[in-house]
Design a protein around this motif. Structure first.
Motif, PDB file in Angstrom:
ATOM      1  N   VAL A  36       5.839   8.655  -0.775  1.00 37.44           N
ATOM      2  CA  VAL A  36       7.075   9.325  -1.170  1.00 37.44           C
ATOM      3  C   VAL A  36       6.696  10.421  -2.142  1.00 37.44           C
ATOM      4  CG1 VAL A  36       9.281   9.099  -2.376  1.00 37.44           C
ATOM      5  CG2 VAL A  36       8.519   7.300  -0.797  1.00 37.44           C
ATOM      6  N   ALA A  37       7.038  11.653  -1.788  1.00 41.90           N
ATOM      7  CA  ALA A  37       6.640  12.796  -2.606  1.00 41.90           C
ATOM      8  C   ALA A  37       7.357  12.781  -3.950  1.00 41.90           C
ATOM      9  CB  ALA A  37       6.945  14.093  -1.864  1.00 41.90           C
ATOM     10  N   ALA A  38       6.674  13.290  -4.968  1.00 42.07           N
ATOM     11  CA  ALA A  38       7.248  13.353  -6.310  1.00 42.07           C
ATOM     12  C   ALA A  38       8.573  14.093  -6.290  1.00 42.07           C
ATOM     13  CB  ALA A  38       6.277  14.032  -7.256  1.00 42.07           C
ATOM     14  N   GLY A  39       9.526  13.581  -7.079  1.00 44.24           N
ATOM     15  CA  GLY A  39      10.818  14.236  -7.209  1.00 44.24           C
ATOM     16  C   GLY A  39      11.774  13.987  -6.072  1.00 44.24           C
ATOM     17  N   SER A  40      11.456  13.054  -5.177  1.00 46.89           N
ATOM     18  CA  SER A  40      12.310  12.801  -4.019  1.00 46.89           C
ATOM     19  C   SER A  40      13.424  11.808  -4.349  1.00 46.89           C
ATOM     20  CB  SER A  40      11.484  12.243  -2.862  1.00 46.89           C
ATOM     21  OG  SER A  40      10.565  13.213  -2.376  1.00 46.89           O
ATOM     22  N   THR A  41      14.562  11.990  -3.702  1.00 45.25           N
ATOM     23  CA  THR A  41      15.637  11.007  -3.733  1.00 45.25           C
ATOM     24  C   THR A  41      15.769  10.450  -2.326  1.00 45.25           C
ATOM     25  OG1 THR A  41      16.817  12.072  -5.547  1.00 45.25           O
ATOM     26  CG2 THR A  41      18.104  10.637  -4.114  1.00 45.25           C
ATOM     27  N   ASN A  79       0.810  -1.229   0.000  1.00 47.45           N
ATOM     28  CA  ASN A  79       0.000   0.000   0.000  1.00 47.45           C
ATOM     29  C   ASN A  79       0.839   1.274   0.000  1.00 47.45           C
ATOM     30  OD1 ASN A  79      -2.536  -1.507   0.240  1.00 47.45           O
ATOM     31  ND2 ASN A  79      -1.818  -1.953   2.327  1.00 47.45           N
ATOM     32  N   VAL A  80       2.020   1.219  -0.563  1.00 41.35           N
ATOM     33  CA  VAL A  80       2.896   2.388  -0.662  1.00 41.35           C
ATOM     34  C   VAL A  80       2.569   3.158  -1.937  1.00 41.35           C
ATOM     35  CG1 VAL A  80       5.299   3.085  -1.082  1.00 41.35           C
ATOM     36  CG2 VAL A  80       4.752   1.456   0.744  1.00 41.35           C
ATOM     37  N   PHE A  81       2.716   4.477  -1.872  1.00 43.07           N
ATOM     38  CA  PHE A  81       2.563   5.347  -3.037  1.00 43.07           C
ATOM     39  C   PHE A  81       3.912   6.015  -3.287  1.00 43.07           C
ATOM     40  CE2 PHE A  81       1.798   9.295  -5.243  1.00 43.07           C
ATOM     41  CZ  PHE A  81       0.826   8.980  -6.172  1.00 43.07           C
ATOM     42  N   ILE A  82       4.469   5.759  -4.469  1.00 39.53           N
ATOM     43  CA  ILE A  82       5.737   6.379  -4.865  1.00 39.53           C
ATOM     44  C   ILE A  82       5.430   7.452  -5.905  1.00 39.53           C
ATOM     45  CG2 ILE A  82       8.038   6.026  -5.833  1.00 39.53           C
ATOM     46  CD1 ILE A  82       7.641   4.521  -3.226  1.00 39.53           C
ATOM     47  N   GLY A  83       5.704   8.702  -5.587  1.00 45.19           N
ATOM     48  CA  GLY A  83       5.417   9.796  -6.505  1.00 45.19           C
ATOM     49  C   GLY A  83       6.332   9.782  -7.719  1.00 45.19           C
ATOM     50  N   CYS A  84       5.938  10.525  -8.730  1.00 39.02           N
ATOM     51  CA  CYS A  84       6.688  10.558  -9.988  1.00 39.02           C
ATOM     52  C   CYS A  84       8.118  11.055  -9.778  1.00 39.02           C
ATOM     53  CB  CYS A  84       5.987  11.476 -10.983  1.00 39.02           C
ATOM     54  SG  CYS A  84       4.385  10.853 -11.530  1.00 39.02           S
ATOM     55  N   ASN A  85       9.013  10.527 -10.637  1.00 37.29           N
ATOM     56  CA  ASN A  85      10.414  10.968 -10.655  1.00 37.29           C
ATOM     57  C   ASN A  85      11.087  10.836  -9.292  1.00 37.29           C
ATOM     58  OD1 ASN A  85      10.537  11.734 -13.448  1.00 37.29           O
ATOM     59  ND2 ASN A  85       9.262  13.494 -12.907  1.00 37.29           N
ATOM     60  N   SER A  86      10.844   9.701  -8.634  1.00 37.86           N
ATOM     61  CA  SER A  86      11.491   9.420  -7.359  1.00 37.86           C
ATOM     62  C   SER A  86      12.643   8.449  -7.565  1.00 37.86           C
ATOM     63  CB  SER A  86      10.489   8.821  -6.370  1.00 37.86           C
ATOM     64  OG  SER A  86       9.497   9.769  -6.032  1.00 37.86           O
ATOM     65  N   ASN A  87      13.732   8.672  -6.820  1.00 38.33           N
ATOM     66  CA  ASN A  87      14.870   7.766  -6.805  1.00 38.33           C
ATOM     67  C   ASN A  87      14.940   7.103  -5.440  1.00 38.33           C
ATOM     68  OD1 ASN A  87      15.951   8.575  -9.433  1.00 38.33           O
ATOM     69  ND2 ASN A  87      16.460  10.506  -8.421  1.00 38.33           N
ATOM     70  N   LEU A  88      14.894   5.768  -5.428  1.00 36.60           N
ATOM     71  CA  LEU A  88      15.013   5.029  -4.176  1.00 36.60           C
ATOM     72  C   LEU A  88      16.410   4.403  -4.169  1.00 36.60           C
ATOM     73  CD1 LEU A  88      11.521   3.269  -4.184  1.00 36.60           C
ATOM     74  CD2 LEU A  88      12.123   5.549  -3.327  1.00 36.60           C
TER      75      LEU A  88
END
Length: 457
Positions: free
Chosen positions: A421-426, A400-409
């Motif tokens: 995870v907010a969009a654009g986050s690293t 049930n995780v939401f990964i925003g656009c353009n995220s780097n994990l």
């Protein structure tokens, strides 16, 4: 039923192939020619299979493993000489011996069963597998006498004008009484232009001894095709591909255009699956029922559940669940495990990843070396940063995780259950359950910055 044995002749170099690859290892519909022969012979209740090897012996043994015994022909001195190499394994035994070439990938088990049955019923010392050829030029002619028994085999160059009109040809596959075979082999001479020992001479020797020699005619000339060059290899590929496609269609699979659909020999496909043009299904892939594959899709060594769609994509060595949607233009790389009801959208690459039930990566993402839980949404342009230039690391995304656009994990890292995870986050540190993680510079707006630039003045 008498004891049964088989000798597979696979020692020739195959110089006309003009290849570094040993001839009988050239694949037809995804499987080496000699493997096709072994697989068909294995359906015949054979006690011992002896494969005669020579050039490329180690590679052939590596391919066939312990599915047969081996005899080495160090010098290639003809087909009779090749059969002689199996003497230490078979000569003391009684029963029926099938002799077949390892470059005949189209031969059917059913045909060989009928050949053996006729041989044993007629109590012949030898039985020749023949075929009817519209153009028999270059083939040895099988001449029959009273009761359909074989009188002799005449090579094309030695045949009279009348004999050349005969269209029943010798295919090079035989059944022998085993004791009679090895006895006659001792009498074969190499007094010919090539200085070789030829197996058809055994037929002549048996006839001179007053033994019964008969023949069984294959219903299809094409299944007796021996592959000696790349042209014949392509012909065998086309014939077997047609045979494979027709088998699947008769079993309830829709193939929109068989001429542009390439399904290898060991593939299994369930009923009411539709295969669109330009699809390649390879290896030991298993595809369930009610699937939609293609167009222009490549699937290799995968297991795919029911109701799944794979559109214009490449999927290799992975497990795909039921009711999954992959593509268009997706790439699922080896060791991936895609669970049920997942969506892998356009320009998404998955590698060595478990992708949980109901999760989505709809577009433009790379997910590698990861464990993705259930009902996860991975936004456009997201990446698991799994490689530091030396080692690969695991990214774990819980349910049930939401990964925003353009995220780097940046692995190794874990995003806890229900987190955002907010969009654009690293993301370089673990994200707790139910947390919102923002890892980006705060936005700064500089008023009138552009109009004050020098080049705007």
């Amino acid at each position: 039923m008498s004891n049964r044995y088989a000798i597979i002749l696979a020692a020739g170099q195959g110089t006309r192939m003009k290849s570094k690859l040993y001839k009988v290892l050239h694949p037809v519909c995804g499987k080496p020619m000699v493997q096709h022969v072994i697989d068909q012979v294995n359906q015949l209740q054979i006690e011992d299979i002896v494969t005669v090897i020579g050039h490329g012996a180690e590679k052939v043994q590596e391919q066939l493993g312990d599915s047969c015994k081996y005899a080495l022909q160090e010098q290639q001195l003809g087909t009779a000489h090749a059969v002689m190499q199996a003497e230490s394994v078979l000569s003391a035994k009684s029963g029926t011996t099938l002799v077949i070439c390892g470059d005949t990938p189209l031969i059917k088990a059913e045909t060989m069963k009928e050949l053996i049955a006729l041989h044993e019923q007629s109590q012949a010392k030898a039985t020749i597998l023949t075929a009817y050829a519209d153009n028999p030029a270059g083939y040895g002619r099988v001449l029959r006498g009273e009761g359909g028994l074989v009188e002799k085999i005449v090579e094309h160059k030695d045949a009279s004008e009348e004999e050349r009109y005969v269209k029943e040809i010798n295919t090079g596959t035989y059944c022998f009484d085993n004791q009679a075979l090895f006895s006659a082999l001792q009498k074969v001479s190499n007094e010919n232009v090539q200085g070789e020992y030829y197996l058809p001479d055994v037929i002549e020797i048996l006839k001179e001894e007053g033994e019964v020699v008969t023949a069984f005619q294959s219903s299809e000339f094409e299944e007796t095709l021996g592959v000696n060059d790349r042209v014949a290899l392509s012909q065998a590929e086309q014939i077997l591909r047609k045979r494979i496609n027709e088998k699947h269609m008769r079993n309830g699979v829709t193939i929109i255009d068989p001429l542009t659909t390439f399904i290898e020999a060991d593939v299994q496909i369930g009923q009411d699956t539709v295969i669109n043009p330009g699809s390649f299904i390879k290896g030991k892939s298993i595809i369930g029922q009610d699937c939609l594959i293609g167009p222009n899709t490549e699937i290799s060594n995968c297991e795919i559940g029911d109701g799944t769609e794979v559109l214009q994509s490449v999927v290799h060595e992975s497990s795909i669940g039921s009711f999954v949607k992959i593509g268009p233009f997706a790439h699922v790389r080896p060791q991936s495990d895609i669970k049920d009801s997942v969506k892998i959208g356009n320009f998404v690459e998955i590698k060595k990843t478990v992708f949980g039930k109901g999760s989505k990566a709809s577009h433009l993402s790379y997910i590698g070396d990861a464990e993705v839980g259930e009902n996860v949404n991975i936004g456009c342009g997201s990446i698991t940063v799994n490689y530091d230039g030396k080692n690969k690391y695991l990214t774990k995304i819980e349910d049930n995780v939401f990964i925003g656009c353009n995220s780097n994990l940046v692995a190794p890292v874990t995003v806890g259950e229900g987190a955002y995870v907010a969009a654009g986050s690293t993301i370089t540190q673990d994200v707790p359950q139910q947390a919102l993680s923002v890892a980006r510079a705060r936005q700064v707006n500089k008023e009138d910055y552009v109009k004050n630039l020098k080049f705007n003045k």
